[in-house]
Design a protein around this motif. Sequence first.
Motif, short mmCIF file in Angstrom:
data_model
loop_
_atom_site.label_atom_id
_atom_site.label_comp_id
_atom_site.label_asym_id
_atom_site.label_seq_id
_atom_site.Cartn_x
_atom_site.Cartn_y
_atom_site.Cartn_z
N ARG A 81 0.85 -1.18 0.00
CA ARG A 81 0.00 0.00 0.00
C ARG A 81 0.89 1.23 0.00
N TYR A 82 0.78 2.04 -1.05
CA TYR A 82 1.66 3.20 -1.17
C TYR A 82 0.97 4.51 -0.80
N ARG A 83 1.80 5.46 -0.37
CA ARG A 83 1.33 6.84 -0.20
C ARG A 83 1.72 7.59 -1.46
N MET A 84 0.71 8.07 -2.16
CA MET A 84 1.02 8.68 -3.46
C MET A 84 0.22 9.96 -3.67
N THR A 85 0.71 10.79 -4.58
CA THR A 85 -0.05 11.97 -4.97
C THR A 85 -0.31 11.91 -6.47
N VAL A 86 -1.39 12.54 -6.87
CA VAL A 86 -1.72 12.62 -8.28
C VAL A 86 -1.87 14.10 -8.60
N ILE A 87 -0.96 14.62 -9.41
CA ILE A 87 -0.90 16.06 -9.62
C ILE A 87 -1.60 16.44 -10.92
N TYR A 109 1.38 22.10 -2.75
CA TYR A 109 2.49 21.27 -3.20
C TYR A 109 3.33 20.79 -2.03
N GLN A 110 3.40 21.63 -1.00
CA GLN A 110 4.20 21.23 0.16
C GLN A 110 3.60 19.99 0.81
N GLU A 111 2.28 20.02 0.97
CA GLU A 111 1.59 18.86 1.56
C GLU A 111 1.83 17.62 0.69
N ALA A 112 1.72 17.81 -0.62
CA ALA A 112 1.91 16.68 -1.54
C ALA A 112 3.33 16.12 -1.43
N ALA A 113 4.31 17.03 -1.43
CA ALA A 113 5.71 16.58 -1.40
C ALA A 113 6.02 15.84 -0.11
N GLU A 114 5.45 16.32 0.99
CA GLU A 114 5.70 15.65 2.28
C GLU A 114 5.04 14.29 2.34
N PHE A 115 3.85 14.18 1.72
CA PHE A 115 3.04 12.96 1.85
C PHE A 115 3.51 11.80 0.97
N GLY A 116 3.85 12.12 -0.27
CA GLY A 116 3.96 11.04 -1.26
C GLY A 116 5.32 10.37 -1.35
N ASP A 117 5.28 9.03 -1.53
CA ASP A 117 6.49 8.31 -1.92
C ASP A 117 6.52 8.18 -3.45
N ALA A 121 9.28 19.92 -6.99
CA ALA A 121 10.67 19.51 -6.74
C ALA A 121 11.28 20.09 -5.45
N PRO A 122 11.11 21.39 -5.17
CA PRO A 122 11.78 21.95 -3.98
C PRO A 122 11.36 21.26 -2.68
N GLY A 123 10.19 20.59 -2.67
CA GLY A 123 9.74 19.92 -1.44
C GLY A 123 10.20 18.48 -1.35
N LEU A 124 10.87 17.98 -2.38
CA LEU A 124 11.24 16.55 -2.39
C LEU A 124 12.57 16.38 -1.67
N ASN A 125 12.49 16.10 -0.35
CA ASN A 125 13.74 15.98 0.38
C ASN A 125 14.02 14.58 0.91
N ARG A 126 13.31 13.58 0.31
CA ARG A 126 13.67 12.19 0.61
C ARG A 126 13.47 11.37 -0.67
N PRO A 127 14.01 10.16 -0.73
CA PRO A 127 13.90 9.38 -1.97
C PRO A 127 12.43 9.18 -2.36
#
Length: 437
Positions: free
Chosen positions: A2-8, A72-80, A110-116
């Motif tokens: 089960r993944y945590r994902m965002t759909v932009i 976008y910040q919420e999305a970047a924090e949430f999604g793998d 992109a600026p919110g993507l601080n993990r793999p």
Amino acid sequence: MRYRMTVIGSGYLGITHAACMAEIGHQVIGLDIDEDRVRRLNSGELPIHEQGLEELLRRGLASGNLRFTTSYQEAAEFGDIHFLCLGTPQRKGGYAADVSQLDAAVDSLAPGLNRPCLVVGKSTVPVGTAERLAARLRALAPAGVDVDLAWNPEFLREGFAVKDTLHPDRVVLGVATERAETVLREVYEPLGAVPVLVTDFPTAELVKSAANSFLATKISYINAMAEVCEAAGADVVRLAEALSYDDRIGGRFLNAGLGFGGGCLPKDIRAFMARADELGAGQALTFLREVDAINTRRRARTVDLARELVGGSLTGRTVTVLGAAFKPDSDDIRDSPALDVAVAVEQEGARVSVYDPAALDNARKARPSLGYATSAAEAARGADVVLLLTEWQEFVDLSPEELGEAVAVRNVVDGRNVLDPAAWRAAGWRYRALGRR
Ligand code: UDX
């Protein structure tokens, strides 16, 4: 898994993908920059017409698997995983695709993507876009090379979007790493046994352009046959039927008529030609110019048939247009052949009354000068000619007798070759269609 994902991007593609991913058990945040759209989606209101999707949306919201945001910040924090489902419309003043929405989404995310994480493109794009976006992500994201990209084109048809997403005929994964392939296989595992094709980026991008150009070519092929049939006094519907028994040809997408429209086929073949030109392979796709031209001629020919039926001039005539959506079971009017014909007829001086079961609001907004009715019978009142331009089942089922009561003169143009000419003629109608005597 089960993944945590965002759909932009929450258009036809994004909403469907988000709701379907939630349906198969993933945790999903859908994102759109339109606050009103996000508010409506969060309250369970579907801003488009798509069979079965509202139910899925509501189920996703109720289960807690799905919500929508503008952040976008919420999305970047949430999604793998982040799916990119932005529109790539035709650029103003040219054939090429406008990829600015996609670029803007990458720049915001992109600026919110601080993990793999894995970013997955689903939009239809000019070949080479994936490579370019992968570099852009690596440059802009704090996680740098740990942000992986994949290209996973979407083949869903409007009207069947949920079915096509939950039961795809194939899944194409354009990947650069084994890890991306593994993750995406796990994402789609709940869909069951589906052929999965793993490719490089450019092949994955091209599959979509190639598929849509093939479909457009098939439609224009039969419409070219329709032109020859008209000149030779033959019947294109019978011709197509005879072709269909050859399973190398097949019968699907051989419905002659007013041709293709919508947010995909027309702009995709043009963008494909433009991109091939840039790559020095333009000659390979010159036939698509003809495919486009045949398609556009169908619209003009339909207006000709209407004009002929009313005695040579549409000025001052009352014309009923049945259909505004580019195809049935959709409210999408992007590049709609039906609306184009309605406008052309109006420009020749006719009074036009349009009816469509789902696309009236969109049509009214886009073409406010046209007249609109709330039923086929109302649209037909006092008509000199009825044009059937989108093959909604309710139009296919119309009784020629009943509709005959409403009109002034029993003239019909069957723009989609879906009516029974014998039945309509027996009810006193003059029947004309594209590619038939
Ligand atoms: C298309 C592709 O089918 C889909 O795989 C891709 O993902 C997006 O583009 P869609 O735009 O929803 O899907 O419509 P589609 O069902 O392909 O129809 C396109 C147009 O062709 C419509 O205007 C339809 O009326 C027309 N058409 C289709 C014909 O004129 N004749 C046919 O035989 C079939």
